[in-house]
Design a protein around this motif. Structure first.
Motif, short mmCIF file in Angstrom:
data_model
loop_
_atom_site.label_atom_id
_atom_site.label_comp_id
_atom_site.label_asym_id
_atom_site.label_seq_id
_atom_site.Cartn_x
_atom_site.Cartn_y
_atom_site.Cartn_z
N ILE A 39 -11.17 9.42 -10.92
CA ILE A 39 -11.11 9.78 -9.50
C ILE A 39 -11.00 8.54 -8.62
CG2 ILE A 39 -13.61 9.87 -9.18
CD1 ILE A 39 -10.99 12.14 -7.52
N SER A 40 -11.45 7.40 -9.12
CA SER A 40 -11.37 6.18 -8.33
C SER A 40 -9.93 5.68 -8.17
CB SER A 40 -12.22 5.08 -8.97
OG SER A 40 -11.75 4.79 -10.27
N LEU A 41 -9.03 6.09 -9.05
CA LEU A 41 -7.64 5.62 -8.96
C LEU A 41 -6.95 6.11 -7.69
CD1 LEU A 41 -5.27 4.07 -10.17
CD2 LEU A 41 -4.74 6.10 -11.51
N PRO A 42 -6.92 7.41 -7.38
CA PRO A 42 -6.25 7.81 -6.14
C PRO A 42 -6.94 7.27 -4.89
CG PRO A 42 -7.24 9.72 -7.21
CD PRO A 42 -7.35 8.58 -8.16
N ILE A 43 -8.26 7.15 -4.94
CA ILE A 43 -8.98 6.59 -3.79
C ILE A 43 -8.57 5.15 -3.55
CG2 ILE A 43 -11.28 5.95 -2.94
CD1 ILE A 43 -12.33 8.44 -4.48
N THR A 44 -8.46 4.38 -4.63
CA THR A 44 -8.05 2.98 -4.52
C THR A 44 -6.61 2.86 -4.04
OG1 THR A 44 -9.58 2.41 -6.31
CG2 THR A 44 -7.85 0.82 -5.80
N LEU A 45 -5.73 3.72 -4.55
CA LEU A 45 -4.33 3.68 -4.13
C LEU A 45 -4.19 3.96 -2.64
CD1 LEU A 45 -2.70 5.55 -7.15
CD2 LEU A 45 -2.62 3.10 -6.67
N ILE A 46 -4.95 4.93 -2.14
CA ILE A 46 -4.91 5.24 -0.71
C ILE A 46 -5.47 4.07 0.09
CG2 ILE A 46 -5.86 6.76 1.07
CD1 ILE A 46 -5.68 9.03 -1.05
N VAL A 51 -4.50 -0.68 3.73
CA VAL A 51 -4.58 -2.13 3.94
C VAL A 51 -3.19 -2.73 4.15
CG1 VAL A 51 -5.15 -4.31 2.81
CG2 VAL A 51 -6.78 -2.43 2.77
N VAL A 52 -2.21 -2.30 3.37
CA VAL A 52 -0.85 -2.85 3.49
C VAL A 52 -0.26 -2.53 4.86
CG1 VAL A 52 1.51 -2.61 2.61
CG2 VAL A 52 -0.36 -2.89 1.04
N SER A 85 5.47 -0.33 -2.92
CA SER A 85 6.34 0.84 -3.04
C SER A 85 6.80 1.03 -4.48
CB SER A 85 7.54 0.73 -2.09
OG SER A 85 8.34 -0.38 -2.40
N LEU A 86 7.13 -0.06 -5.18
CA LEU A 86 7.53 0.06 -6.58
C LEU A 86 6.35 0.47 -7.46
CD1 LEU A 86 9.93 -2.99 -6.86
CD2 LEU A 86 10.56 -0.57 -6.91
N SER A 87 5.18 -0.10 -7.20
CA SER A 87 3.99 0.29 -7.96
C SER A 87 3.63 1.75 -7.69
CB SER A 87 2.80 -0.59 -7.58
OG SER A 87 3.08 -1.93 -7.85
N GLY A 88 3.74 2.16 -6.44
CA GLY A 88 3.48 3.55 -6.12
C GLY A 88 4.44 4.49 -6.83
N ALA A 89 5.71 4.08 -6.94
CA ALA A 89 6.70 4.92 -7.62
C ALA A 89 6.38 5.08 -9.09
CB ALA A 89 8.10 4.33 -7.43
N ILE A 90 5.97 3.99 -9.76
CA ILE A 90 5.68 4.11 -11.19
C ILE A 90 4.41 4.92 -11.43
CG2 ILE A 90 4.35 1.99 -11.59
CD1 ILE A 90 6.17 1.68 -14.14
N ILE A 122 -0.65 12.23 -5.80
CA ILE A 122 -0.69 12.23 -4.33
C ILE A 122 -1.08 10.85 -3.80
CG2 ILE A 122 -1.92 13.18 -2.32
CD1 ILE A 122 -2.02 15.84 -3.91
N GLY A 123 -2.11 10.23 -4.41
CA GLY A 123 -2.52 8.90 -3.98
C GLY A 123 -1.42 7.87 -4.15
N ALA A 124 -0.69 7.96 -5.25
CA ALA A 124 0.42 7.04 -5.48
C ALA A 124 1.56 7.31 -4.51
CB ALA A 124 0.90 7.14 -6.92
N GLY A 125 1.76 8.57 -4.16
CA GLY A 125 2.77 8.90 -3.15
C GLY A 125 2.43 8.30 -1.80
N ILE A 126 1.14 8.30 -1.47
CA ILE A 126 0.70 7.68 -0.22
C ILE A 126 0.89 6.17 -0.28
CG2 ILE A 126 -1.34 7.25 1.23
CD1 ILE A 126 -2.23 10.12 0.51
N LEU A 127 0.63 5.55 -1.44
CA LEU A 127 0.88 4.12 -1.59
C LEU A 127 2.37 3.82 -1.46
CD1 LEU A 127 -0.08 1.24 -2.29
CD2 LEU A 127 0.23 1.85 -4.70
N LEU A 128 3.21 4.63 -2.06
CA LEU A 128 4.65 4.47 -1.95
C LEU A 128 5.10 4.55 -0.50
CD1 LEU A 128 7.54 4.50 -3.27
CD2 LEU A 128 7.30 6.96 -3.37
N ALA A 129 4.62 5.55 0.21
CA ALA A 129 4.98 5.70 1.63
C ALA A 129 4.45 4.54 2.46
CB ALA A 129 4.44 7.02 2.16
N GLY A 130 3.22 4.11 2.18
CA GLY A 130 2.66 2.98 2.92
C GLY A 130 3.44 1.70 2.69
N GLY A 131 3.88 1.48 1.46
CA GLY A 131 4.71 0.31 1.18
C GLY A 131 6.03 0.35 1.92
#
Length: 154
Positions: A39-46, A51-52, A85-90, A122-131
């Motif tokens: 559960i910490s993974l999506p929280i960290t990604l968001i 931060v970015v 954005s690339l990390s979020g995509a993978i 979902i968390g990675a999608g938010i990281l992708l969008a943030g990037g």
């Protein structure tokens, strides 16, 4: 540095999806348990996405004319945004692959692994969008004194 293209994001996401599906399949076929994202993974990604975007905000203000743009700082932030954005995509692909693998099994050990993989997606999608947003913030507008392509033909 060129902007991140949708085709590269899709390709990286598909690689993550296929790799995670095959890794899960290989683990299960040798009798080991599947990889379930914590559960910490999506929280960290968001958190990283927030931060970015926050780091890129002063560059956006400077680009809009409310300050001076430090080109080295803007380039570093743009590189960070592209990496996010690339990390979020993978990781989007990874979460989708884990969810797809778990949903194709006839026996699942509960709904929690599926929910965690969807939360990771979902968390990675938010990281992708943030990037992508932070990368857009670091883009300079076109110069006003640049020749118009239509005028150059005449």
């Amino acid at each position: 540095m060129s902007r991140t293209r949708a085709t590269s994001l899709i390709a990286v996401g598909v690689v993550g999806l296929v790799a995670s599906f095959l890794i899960e399949l290989a683990l299960v076929s040798v009798g080991r348990s599947t990889i379930v994202p914590p559960i910490s993974l999506p929280i960290t990604l968001i958190g990283v996405a927030v931060v970015v975007v926050a780091v890129a905000w002063p560059v956006r203000k400077a680009v809009k004319g409310r300050g001076r743009v430090d080109p080295f700082r803007a380039m570093r932030i743009a590189a960070l945004a592209k990496a996010c954005s690339l990390s979020g995509a993978i990781v989007v692909g990874f979460g989708a692959g884990v969810a797809a693998f778990l949903l194709t099994r006839s026996v699942i050990g509960g709904a929690e692994p599926i929910l965690l993989s969807i939360a990771t997606f979902i968390g990675a999608g938010i990281l992708l969008a943030g990037g992508l947003i932070a990368e857009r913030f670091c883009t300079l507008p076109p110069d006003d004194d640049a020749p118009n392509p239509e005028e150059a033909r005449a």
